[in-house]
Design a protein around this motif. Structure first.
Motif, PDB file in Angstrom:
ATOM      1  N   VAL A  18      -4.045  -3.359   4.773  1.00 55.36           N
ATOM      2  CA  VAL A  18      -2.606  -3.115   4.900  1.00 55.36           C
ATOM      3  C   VAL A  18      -1.886  -4.416   5.250  1.00 55.36           C
ATOM      4  O   VAL A  18      -0.841  -4.732   4.686  1.00 55.36           O
ATOM      5  CB  VAL A  18      -2.331  -2.024   5.963  1.00 55.36           C
ATOM      6  CG1 VAL A  18      -0.864  -1.974   6.327  1.00 55.36           C
ATOM      7  CG2 VAL A  18      -2.812  -0.678   5.458  1.00 55.36           C
ATOM      8  N   ARG A  19      -2.472  -5.209   6.179  1.00 55.56           N
ATOM      9  CA  ARG A  19      -1.862  -6.488   6.536  1.00 55.56           C
ATOM     10  C   ARG A  19      -1.799  -7.422   5.339  1.00 55.56           C
ATOM     11  O   ARG A  19      -0.801  -8.113   5.125  1.00 55.56           O
ATOM     12  CB  ARG A  19      -2.641  -7.150   7.675  1.00 55.56           C
ATOM     13  CG  ARG A  19      -2.105  -6.738   9.027  1.00 55.56           C
ATOM     14  CD  ARG A  19      -2.797  -7.487  10.137  1.00 55.56           C
ATOM     15  NE  ARG A  19      -3.712  -6.541  10.775  1.00 55.56           N
ATOM     16  CZ  ARG A  19      -5.022  -6.672  10.865  1.00 55.56           C
ATOM     17  NH1 ARG A  19      -5.618  -7.727  10.438  1.00 55.56           N
ATOM     18  NH2 ARG A  19      -5.750  -5.744  11.423  1.00 55.56           N
ATOM     19  N   ALA A  20      -2.854  -7.451   4.535  1.00 56.61           N
ATOM     20  CA  ALA A  20      -2.860  -8.304   3.341  1.00 56.61           C
ATOM     21  C   ALA A  20      -1.800  -7.830   2.341  1.00 56.61           C
ATOM     22  O   ALA A  20      -1.102  -8.646   1.726  1.00 56.61           O
ATOM     23  CB  ALA A  20      -4.232  -8.298   2.698  1.00 56.61           C
ATOM     24  N   GLY A  21      -1.665  -6.538   2.183  1.00 54.61           N
ATOM     25  CA  GLY A  21      -0.665  -5.993   1.274  1.00 54.61           C
ATOM     26  C   GLY A  21       0.748  -6.304   1.723  1.00 54.61           C
ATOM     27  O   GLY A  21       1.606  -6.672   0.912  1.00 54.61           O
ATOM     28  N   VAL A  22       1.003  -6.187   3.011  1.00 54.24           N
ATOM     29  CA  VAL A  22       2.332  -6.493   3.540  1.00 54.24           C
ATOM     30  C   VAL A  22       2.634  -7.976   3.359  1.00 54.24           C
ATOM     31  O   VAL A  22       3.747  -8.352   2.967  1.00 54.24           O
ATOM     32  CB  VAL A  22       2.424  -6.074   5.027  1.00 54.24           C
ATOM     33  CG1 VAL A  22       3.662  -6.644   5.686  1.00 54.24           C
ATOM     34  CG2 VAL A  22       2.414  -4.566   5.148  1.00 54.24           C
ATOM     35  N   GLY A  23       1.656  -8.821   3.609  1.00 50.93           N
ATOM     36  CA  GLY A  23       1.863 -10.253   3.409  1.00 50.93           C
ATOM     37  C   GLY A  23       2.178 -10.585   1.966  1.00 50.93           C
ATOM     38  O   GLY A  23       3.067 -11.401   1.675  1.00 50.93           O
ATOM     39  N   THR A  24       1.464  -9.950   1.049  1.00 50.90           N
ATOM     40  CA  THR A  24       1.711 -10.177  -0.375  1.00 50.90           C
ATOM     41  C   THR A  24       3.115  -9.719  -0.761  1.00 50.90           C
ATOM     42  O   THR A  24       3.825 -10.427  -1.479  1.00 50.90           O
ATOM     43  CB  THR A  24       0.667  -9.424  -1.218  1.00 50.90           C
ATOM     44  OG1 THR A  24      -0.633  -9.878  -0.837  1.00 50.90           O
ATOM     45  CG2 THR A  24       0.880  -9.652  -2.693  1.00 50.90           C
ATOM     46  N   LEU A  25       3.522  -8.565  -0.277  1.00 46.77           N
ATOM     47  CA  LEU A  25       4.865  -8.069  -0.588  1.00 46.77           C
ATOM     48  C   LEU A  25       5.949  -8.988  -0.028  1.00 46.77           C
ATOM     49  O   LEU A  25       6.974  -9.206  -0.679  1.00 46.77           O
ATOM     50  CB  LEU A  25       5.049  -6.656  -0.035  1.00 46.77           C
ATOM     51  CG  LEU A  25       4.361  -5.550  -0.829  1.00 46.77           C
ATOM     52  CD1 LEU A  25       4.523  -4.210  -0.110  1.00 46.77           C
ATOM     53  CD2 LEU A  25       4.913  -5.461  -2.224  1.00 46.77           C
ATOM     54  N   ILE A  26       5.721  -9.533   1.153  1.00 40.21           N
ATOM     55  CA  ILE A  26       6.708 -10.448   1.737  1.00 40.21           C
ATOM     56  C   ILE A  26       6.832 -11.704   0.883  1.00 40.21           C
ATOM     57  O   ILE A  26       7.943 -12.173   0.603  1.00 40.21           O
ATOM     58  CB  ILE A  26       6.327 -10.794   3.189  1.00 40.21           C
ATOM     59  CG1 ILE A  26       6.563  -9.584   4.084  1.00 40.21           C
ATOM     60  CG2 ILE A  26       7.105 -11.996   3.700  1.00 40.21           C
ATOM     61  CD1 ILE A  26       6.038  -9.735   5.490  1.00 40.21           C
ATOM     62  N   VAL A  27       5.702 -12.247   0.436  1.00 37.50           N
ATOM     63  CA  VAL A  27       5.734 -13.459  -0.381  1.00 37.50           C
ATOM     64  C   VAL A  27       6.417 -13.189  -1.719  1.00 37.50           C
ATOM     65  O   VAL A  27       7.269 -13.963  -2.163  1.00 37.50           O
ATOM     66  CB  VAL A  27       4.306 -14.013  -0.588  1.00 37.50           C
ATOM     67  CG1 VAL A  27       4.278 -15.107  -1.639  1.00 37.50           C
ATOM     68  CG2 VAL A  27       3.748 -14.530   0.729  1.00 37.50           C
ATOM     69  N   VAL A  28       6.071 -12.084  -2.367  1.00 39.93           N
ATOM     70  CA  VAL A  28       6.671 -11.755  -3.663  1.00 39.93           C
ATOM     71  C   VAL A  28       8.177 -11.531  -3.508  1.00 39.93           C
ATOM     72  O   VAL A  28       8.967 -11.997  -4.321  1.00 39.93           O
ATOM     73  CB  VAL A  28       5.972 -10.522  -4.282  1.00 39.93           C
ATOM     74  CG1 VAL A  28       6.739  -9.983  -5.470  1.00 39.93           C
ATOM     75  CG2 VAL A  28       4.550 -10.873  -4.684  1.00 39.93           C
TER      76      VAL A  28
END
Length: 50
Positions: A18-28
């Motif tokens: 979940v943390r990795a997914g949130v980080g990816t969404l923030i970057v995108v």
């Protein structure tokens, strides 16, 4: 969270995902917002030249 006696549970891997997914969404999201801001700035400067 797991208790110290039981050891790590499967939820730790889920939380990391979940943390990795949130980080990816923030970057995108940041990339898209910056691209839109750049596009708007270029339109604004072209409007001033006309």
């Amino acid at each position: 969270m797991s208790c110290p006696l039981c050891g790590p549970s499967e939820s730790a891997a889920m939380a990391a995902g979940v943390r990795a997914g949130v980080g990816t969404l923030i970057v995108v999201t940041a990339v898209v917002v910056l691209a839109l801001a750049r596009f708007a700035w270029r339109l604004w400067t072209l409007r001033d030249r006309a």
